[in-house]
Design a protein around this motif. Structure first.
Motif, short mmCIF file in Angstrom:
data_model
loop_
_atom_site.label_atom_id
_atom_site.label_comp_id
_atom_site.label_asym_id
_atom_site.label_seq_id
_atom_site.Cartn_x
_atom_site.Cartn_y
_atom_site.Cartn_z
N ASN A 1 60.56 -70.21 -104.55
CA ASN A 1 60.59 -68.72 -104.89
C ASN A 1 61.04 -67.99 -103.58
O ASN A 1 60.73 -66.82 -103.25
N VAL A 2 61.75 -68.56 -102.77
CA VAL A 2 62.06 -67.95 -101.30
C VAL A 2 62.77 -66.59 -101.43
O VAL A 2 62.68 -65.61 -100.75
N ASP A 3 63.59 -66.55 -102.72
CA ASP A 3 64.54 -65.27 -102.91
C ASP A 3 63.63 -64.29 -103.22
O ASP A 3 63.97 -63.12 -102.98
N VAL A 4 62.41 -64.44 -103.87
CA VAL A 4 61.66 -63.44 -104.32
C VAL A 4 60.98 -62.98 -102.93
O VAL A 4 60.71 -61.58 -102.99
N LEU A 5 60.35 -63.76 -102.19
CA LEU A 5 59.76 -63.38 -101.11
C LEU A 5 60.76 -62.46 -100.10
O LEU A 5 60.49 -61.47 -99.49
N ILE A 6 61.95 -63.22 -100.04
CA ILE A 6 63.12 -62.16 -99.20
C ILE A 6 63.27 -60.67 -99.78
O ILE A 6 63.09 -59.97 -99.30
N TRP A 7 63.43 -60.64 -101.02
CA TRP A 7 63.27 -59.42 -101.80
C TRP A 7 62.01 -58.50 -101.71
O TRP A 7 62.36 -57.29 -101.30
N LEU A 8 61.02 -59.17 -101.61
CA LEU A 8 59.69 -58.12 -101.20
C LEU A 8 59.64 -57.70 -99.98
O LEU A 8 59.27 -56.60 -99.67
N ASP A 9 59.93 -58.71 -98.98
CA ASP A 9 60.17 -58.22 -97.83
C ASP A 9 60.98 -57.28 -97.35
O ASP A 9 60.90 -56.46 -96.69
N TYR A 10 62.39 -57.27 -97.98
CA TYR A 10 63.34 -56.25 -98.07
C TYR A 10 62.65 -54.92 -98.69
O TYR A 10 62.94 -53.80 -97.79
N THR A 11 62.04 -54.96 -99.65
CA THR A 11 61.50 -53.80 -100.37
C THR A 11 60.36 -53.02 -99.22
O THR A 11 60.30 -51.84 -99.23
N LEU A 12 59.39 -53.97 -98.82
CA LEU A 12 58.43 -53.30 -97.90
C LEU A 12 59.23 -52.91 -96.60
O LEU A 12 58.87 -51.84 -96.10
N PHE A 13 60.31 -53.34 -96.05
CA PHE A 13 60.95 -52.84 -95.13
C PHE A 13 61.46 -51.41 -95.41
O PHE A 13 61.49 -50.40 -94.61
N LEU A 14 62.20 -51.33 -96.51
CA LEU A 14 62.93 -50.00 -96.83
C LEU A 14 61.73 -48.94 -97.21
O LEU A 14 61.86 -47.78 -96.72
N GLN A 15 60.57 -49.27 -97.52
CA GLN A 15 59.39 -48.44 -97.61
C GLN A 15 58.86 -48.05 -96.42
O GLN A 15 58.75 -46.71 -96.45
N ASP A 16 58.74 -48.88 -95.65
CA ASP A 16 58.50 -48.30 -94.27
C ASP A 16 59.25 -47.56 -93.42
O ASP A 16 58.92 -46.61 -92.87
N LEU A 17 60.69 -48.00 -93.51
CA LEU A 17 61.71 -47.20 -93.15
C LEU A 17 61.55 -45.71 -93.51
O LEU A 17 61.71 -44.69 -92.78
N MET A 18 61.67 -45.52 -94.83
CA MET A 18 61.34 -44.07 -95.28
C MET A 18 60.11 -43.43 -95.19
O MET A 18 60.20 -42.16 -94.84
N ARG A 19 59.13 -44.21 -94.94
CA ARG A 19 57.94 -43.60 -94.47
C ARG A 19 57.93 -43.01 -93.11
O ARG A 19 57.72 -41.76 -92.96
N GLU A 20 58.58 -43.85 -92.25
CA GLU A 20 58.70 -43.46 -90.73
C GLU A 20 59.80 -42.32 -90.78
O GLU A 20 59.57 -41.28 -89.86
N ALA A 21 60.81 -42.05 -91.42
CA ALA A 21 61.54 -41.28 -91.34
C ALA A 21 61.14 -40.05 -91.88
O ALA A 21 61.48 -39.00 -91.54
#
Length: 76
Positions: free
Chosen positions: A26-46
């Motif tokens: 399930n490496v693709d699922v883990l990549i998707w979750l990491d990407y989603t968490l990154f976007l969430q953090d980016l928007m929170r900081e912005a």
């Protein structure tokens, strides 16, 4: 569950071509979750930066200002 709008096999092939490590099922699922968490953090900081600057909303300029900080948090 990961979104179904991308081909899982293609993602795995791309990651495998750029990595010399074995991949889990399930490496693709883990990549998707990491990407989603990154976007969430980016928007929170912005959002925080925009409010501190007195802006009414988040702009591309604000996102560029906090991009490096968020990328450092998610560097693997």
């Amino acid at each position: 569950m990961a979104p179904s709008h991308y081909p899982r096999g293609t993602v795995k092939k791309i990651v495998k071509a750029h990595s010399d490590r074995p991949l889990t099922k399930n490496v693709d699922v883990l990549i998707w979750l990491d990407y989603t968490l990154f976007l969430q953090d980016l928007m929170r900081e912005a959002t925080i930066k925009a409010r501190q600057s007195g802006e009414k909303g988040v702009s591309a300029r604000t996102i560029r200002k906090v991009r490096e900080t968020s990328l450092r948090k998610f560097k693997g």
